[in-house]
Design a protein around this motif. Structure first.
Motif, PDB file in Angstrom:
ATOM      1  N   TYR A  11       3.562   6.140 -14.961  1.00 45.44           N
ATOM      2  CA  TYR A  11       3.205   4.879 -14.302  1.00 45.44           C
ATOM      3  C   TYR A  11       1.725   4.924 -13.927  1.00 45.44           C
ATOM      4  N   PHE A  12       1.022   3.821 -14.169  1.00 45.38           N
ATOM      5  CA  PHE A  12      -0.415   3.780 -13.848  1.00 45.38           C
ATOM      6  C   PHE A  12      -0.626   3.297 -12.425  1.00 45.38           C
ATOM      7  N   GLY A  13      -1.774   3.675 -11.857  1.00 47.23           N
ATOM      8  CA  GLY A  13      -2.146   3.160 -10.536  1.00 47.23           C
ATOM      9  C   GLY A  13      -2.536   1.686 -10.646  1.00 47.23           C
ATOM     10  N   ILE A  14      -2.282   0.912  -9.589  1.00 46.98           N
ATOM     11  CA  ILE A  14      -2.675  -0.505  -9.586  1.00 46.98           C
ATOM     12  C   ILE A  14      -3.659  -0.719  -8.443  1.00 46.98           C
ATOM     13  N   SER A  15      -4.898  -0.996  -8.791  1.00 47.13           N
ATOM     14  CA  SER A  15      -5.950  -1.129  -7.777  1.00 47.13           C
ATOM     15  C   SER A  15      -5.822  -2.453  -7.032  1.00 47.13           C
ATOM     16  N   ALA A  16      -6.305  -2.450  -5.787  1.00 43.80           N
ATOM     17  CA  ALA A  16      -6.265  -3.672  -4.971  1.00 43.80           C
ATOM     18  C   ALA A  16      -7.251  -4.712  -5.501  1.00 43.80           C
ATOM     19  N   LYS A  17      -8.030  -4.348  -6.512  1.00 48.56           N
ATOM     20  CA  LYS A  17      -8.965  -5.318  -7.111  1.00 48.56           C
ATOM     21  C   LYS A  17      -8.291  -6.076  -8.263  1.00 48.56           C
ATOM     22  N   THR A  18      -7.119  -5.596  -8.689  1.00 45.66           N
ATOM     23  CA  THR A  18      -6.406  -6.254  -9.791  1.00 45.66           C
ATOM     24  C   THR A  18      -5.836  -7.586  -9.315  1.00 45.66           C
ATOM     25  N   GLU A  19      -5.794  -8.559 -10.198  1.00 47.82           N
ATOM     26  CA  GLU A  19      -5.217  -9.845  -9.809  1.00 47.82           C
ATOM     27  C   GLU A  19      -3.722  -9.677  -9.517  1.00 47.82           C
ATOM     28  N   ASP A  20      -3.238 -10.335  -8.478  1.00 47.33           N
ATOM     29  CA  ASP A  20      -1.831 -10.292  -8.080  1.00 47.33           C
ATOM     30  C   ASP A  20      -1.333  -8.850  -7.863  1.00 47.33           C
ATOM     31  N   TYR A  21      -2.231  -8.019  -7.312  1.00 49.34           N
ATOM     32  CA  TYR A  21      -1.901  -6.587  -7.172  1.00 49.34           C
ATOM     33  C   TYR A  21      -0.679  -6.348  -6.281  1.00 49.34           C
ATOM     34  N   ARG A  22      -0.485  -7.178  -5.238  1.00 49.46           N
ATOM     35  CA  ARG A  22       0.662  -6.951  -4.338  1.00 49.46           C
ATOM     36  C   ARG A  22       1.980  -7.004  -5.099  1.00 49.46           C
ATOM     37  N   ALA A  23       2.182  -8.118  -5.794  1.00 42.70           N
ATOM     38  CA  ALA A  23       3.445  -8.296  -6.529  1.00 42.70           C
ATOM     39  C   ALA A  23       3.585  -7.225  -7.606  1.00 42.70           C
ATOM     40  N   ARG A  24       2.479  -6.928  -8.285  1.00 39.60           N
ATOM     41  CA  ARG A  24       2.547  -5.947  -9.377  1.00 39.60           C
ATOM     42  C   ARG A  24       2.896  -4.548  -8.858  1.00 39.60           C
ATOM     43  N   GLU A  74       0.830  -1.216   0.000  1.00 33.79           N
ATOM     44  CA  GLU A  74       0.000   0.000   0.000  1.00 33.79           C
ATOM     45  C   GLU A  74       0.860   1.260   0.000  1.00 33.79           C
ATOM     46  N   ILE A  75       1.895   1.281   0.861  1.00 29.11           N
ATOM     47  CA  ILE A  75       2.740   2.494   0.863  1.00 29.11           C
ATOM     48  C   ILE A  75       3.571   2.573  -0.415  1.00 29.11           C
ATOM     49  N   LEU A  76       3.948   1.431  -0.972  1.00 25.37           N
ATOM     50  CA  LEU A  76       4.718   1.460  -2.229  1.00 25.37           C
ATOM     51  C   LEU A  76       3.859   2.103  -3.330  1.00 25.37           C
ATOM     52  N   GLU A  77       2.587   1.730  -3.346  1.00 23.39           N
ATOM     53  CA  GLU A  77       1.676   2.277  -4.363  1.00 23.39           C
ATOM     54  C   GLU A  77       1.484   3.787  -4.160  1.00 23.39           C
ATOM     55  N   LYS A  78       1.336   4.194  -2.890  1.00 19.63           N
ATOM     56  CA  LYS A  78       1.128   5.630  -2.623  1.00 19.63           C
ATOM     57  C   LYS A  78       2.382   6.440  -2.962  1.00 19.63           C
ATOM     58  N   MET A  79       3.548   5.890  -2.630  1.00 15.84           N
ATOM     59  CA  MET A  79       4.788   6.616  -2.936  1.00 15.84           C
ATOM     60  C   MET A  79       5.031   6.645  -4.452  1.00 15.84           C
ATOM     61  N   LYS A  80       4.612   5.576  -5.127  1.00 18.30           N
ATOM     62  CA  LYS A  80       4.758   5.554  -6.595  1.00 18.30           C
ATOM     63  C   LYS A  80       3.911   6.670  -7.201  1.00 18.30           C
ATOM     64  N   ASN A  81       2.656   6.794  -6.715  1.00 19.26           N
ATOM     65  CA  ASN A  81       1.778   7.843  -7.245  1.00 19.26           C
ATOM     66  C   ASN A  81       2.332   9.233  -6.944  1.00 19.26           C
ATOM     67  N   PHE A  82       2.930   9.380  -5.754  1.00 23.79           N
ATOM     68  CA  PHE A  82       3.516  10.669  -5.353  1.00 23.79           C
ATOM     69  C   PHE A  82       4.662  11.051  -6.300  1.00 23.79           C
ATOM     70  N   TYR A  83       5.602  10.111  -6.528  1.00 21.91           N
ATOM     71  CA  TYR A  83       6.753  10.417  -7.397  1.00 21.91           C
ATOM     72  C   TYR A  83       6.356  10.496  -8.871  1.00 21.91           C
ATOM     73  N   ASN A  84       5.313   9.753  -9.224  1.00 16.50           N
ATOM     74  CA  ASN A  84       4.796   9.799 -10.588  1.00 16.50           C
ATOM     75  C   ASN A  84       4.407  11.224 -10.947  1.00 16.50           C
ATOM     76  N   LYS A  85       3.691  11.850 -10.000  1.00 19.97           N
ATOM     77  CA  LYS A  85       3.269  13.255 -10.202  1.00 19.97           C
ATOM     78  C   LYS A  85       4.473  14.172 -10.156  1.00 19.97           C
ATOM     79  N   LYS A  86       5.310  13.973  -9.134  1.00 19.70           N
ATOM     80  CA  LYS A  86       6.438  14.884  -8.900  1.00 19.70           C
ATOM     81  C   LYS A  86       7.375  14.955 -10.116  1.00 19.70           C
TER      82      LYS A  86
END
Length: 602
Positions: free
Chosen positions: A58-71, A41-53
């Motif tokens: 990089y696209f967001g990966i929802s927790a509904k996506t299959e194998d979302y953790r690894a992705r 979860e924090i990896l995804e949030k930090m990715k979105n933060f740096y993506n903007k910065k």
């Protein structure tokens, strides 16, 4: 030609998020650091933060996506790699054009560095300055490694619609897969002991095996506390054709985060054993690995691959740093907690950093707050502690447990419950109150605090990173848990990255207190205190095995003291403080002898 690392120190993993983006901050200077990849979860949030910065795509990966953790792990690591490479290219441009910037960079390199001497020679040249420097930099500089950490025990089973998912979707397995599928060429640090199922899972990824040139794209680092454990784990992996490229030895008690007290074995004697027997480790693993690679039909490595030995936990002066490198022939020394006071290197909110700056030696302590049931180094006065007291005053206990990373207790549910959760603590407290009549007040209070001491680390250890970047946090009132090693008590000012690195290499001194004990003495004190406390707090019936364990613990510490007496007398290091060191060794020896180990009643 392989480029050598620029530095002989590294920044170890700290918490779940204190080093979450450290490579983005420091890798361009050649400094290696470690990211925890267990919390997607924090990896995804930090990715979105740096993506903007940095305006990336990089696209967001929802927790509904299959194998979302690894992705999510893969995407974050790929992004960090992109940013680090871009920053490194800009940095090389800058220092090849700007003499002052180059001099600043050189001031951060080790004094013994050949690279530093070569750069000095080039700077003094009059002709073709820029092109010579540019070529030299291109051939010799490389960014610090973007390494990752997985705590092997944090491998909870996961469920979907009440159905247990296959093992590959367990937390640590998914993190490992995320790293394996990333484009990084770096190392994975496995800590907190052996998880055979997870270790076996590595066989499924080519990147962990050597190629025909003996190169390994994804290296394995094991964090260990003694030689025996290194040999067992190294051989286990070698039988699968996997090579351990580094053993990272950490002080049992003088470290940040979870503390695994060895059986009274002190850091010096442990390091000595690695120094004496490193070759056994190499030969044993090489023989087993070669046979396994042959059997799997993979490229066989004729010569043993490189195996590094590194050490961390409690180091605080350049003399200690130099001593570890020189005396034990280690490849690198980990400097963790002091970097929490370097805003350029770690992710810490202002309030928590100020707490660390103001806290004294007695404020850092070994707590019972970890749901893993392992002693955990922390500091008094965190916002987490304040909130806990506020809630308890209203008769409320436990956390809402939003992330469930440590929901590992199967006592009340096959899906697992975290011992820091409200759900778990309510059940336990209800049972305790039912027994209250039969217990003394002291027993009742002790058992109550054993239940309610547990804190939500999943949330507490990531919040500082959110707060530092002003990222929105949902859920309960947000508080911080921080887990510095006790050594940070002697560091009391915020410093720049350049100042910290110069301190490590002895080119400046940022410690204002000259009374700081030697790192080995500091650890010794912790072990003596630990034994004393364990005996004092033991309430159960004393058994033969318990008495035997305490006696062995004391014997190992006494042998460690004898080892240090000899070591320091013969060494050219620490000569200024030698009489104090010898006096302290003698003092702790007397304290140890005076500790009464309870005997089993006949």
């Amino acid at each position: 030609m392989t480029k050598k690392p620029l530095h002989n120190f590294h920044i170890p993993v700290m918490g779940l998020a204190y080093t979450i983006d450290s490579p983005i901050r420091v890798a361009q200077y050649g400094i290696s650091s470690v990211i925890s990849i267990i919390d997607d979860e924090i990896l995804e949030k930090m990715k979105n933060f740096y993506n903007k910065k940095f305006n990336l795509d990089y696209f967001g990966i929802s927790a509904k996506t299959e194998d979302y953790r690894a992705r999510r792990v893969t995407a974050y690591l790929d992004m960090v790699d992109d940013i680090v490479n871009e920053k490194f290219e800009s940095f090389k441009q800058e220092i090849s054009k700007n003499k002052e910037a180059l001099k600043d960079f050189m001031a951060m390199l080790p004094n013994t560095s050949d690279l530093k001497n070569s750069l000095q020679t080039l700077i003094n040249q009059k002709d073709n300055w820029s092109s010579n420097i540019k070529n030299f930099i291109e051939s010799n500089l490389k960014p610090g490694s973007i390494d990752v950490n997985i705590m092997t025990k944090v491998d909870k089973d996961n469920y979907h619609k009440n159905e247990q998912l296959p093992v590959m979707y367990n937390d640590a397995h998914a993190s490992l897969r995320g790293f394996a599928k990333s484009k990084l060429s770096s190392s994975m640090v496995l800590s907190a002991g052996m998880n055979p199922r997870l270790y076996s899972y590595m066989e499924e990824f080519e990147d962990f095996f050597p190629d025909e040139n003996g190169k390994i794209k994804k290296k394995i680092i094991l964090k260990v506390s003694d030689f025996r454990s290194a040999m067992i784990q190294g051989n286990f992996l070698a039988k699968k054709g996997l090579w351990v490229s580094e053993y990272r030895i950490e002080s049992g008690l003088n470290c940040g985060g979870h503390a695994f007290a060895t059986e009274g074995m002190l850091l010096g004697p442990i390091m000595e054993e690695f120094k004496q027997k490193k070759n056994d480790l190499i030969q044993s693993a090489h023989t087993l690995m070669t046979a396994a690679l042959e059997q799997k039909g993979k490229p066989v490595v004729s010569e043993p691959l490189e195996m590094k030995i590194t050490v961390q936990g409690g180091v605080g002066t350049s003399e200690e740093h130099e001593f570890l490198l020189a005396n034990y022939s280690v490849d690198s020394v980990g400097w963790g907690s002091p970097f929490l006071l370097v805003p350029e290197a770690t992710s810490v909110d202002t309030e928590t950093r100020n707490l660390l700056l103001q806290s004294k030696e007695q404020d850092f302590y070994l707590s019972n707050i970890s749901p893993l049931g392992v002693p955990f180094n922390t500091v008094k006065g965190t916002s987490n502690e304040t909130l806990k007291y506020e809630k308890e005053a209203k008769g409320k206990y436990g956390s809402s447990c939003p992330k469930k990373l440590l929901a590992l207790s199967k006592e009340f549910s096959p899906e697992g419950t975290c011992t820091a959760s409200k759900k778990y603590q309510d059940i336990k407290l209800k049972a305790l109150y039912a027994e209250q009549e039969t217990l003394t007040e002291q027993e009742f209070n002790k058992r109550k605090s054993e239940i309610t001491d547990k804190a939500c680390l999943c949330v507490g250890l990531v919040n500082a990173a959110y707060m530092e970047q002003n990222l929105e946090i949902k859920g309960e009132k947000q508080v911080v848990v921080i887990c510095p090693g006790p050594n940070i008590a002697f560091f009391d000012k915020e410093v720049s990255l350049s100042e910290m690195v110069k301190h490590i290499y002895g080119n400046t001194n940022i410690l204002s207190n000259n009374q700081r004990p030697n790192m080995f003495i500091n650890e010794l004190k912790m072990y003596v205190d630990y034994l004393r406390k364990e005996i004092a707090e033991s309430t159960v019936q004393i058994t033969h095995s318990q008495t035997k364990k305490w006696n062995a613990f004391r014997k190992n510490i006494l042998e460690g003291i004898a080892y240090y007496h000899e070591l320091f007398t013969a060494s050219s290091f620490f000569s200024n403080g030698l009489s104090t060191i010898n006096q302290q060794l003698q003092e702790y020896k007397l304290q140890l002898i005076a500790i009464e180990i309870p005997q089993v009643e006949k």
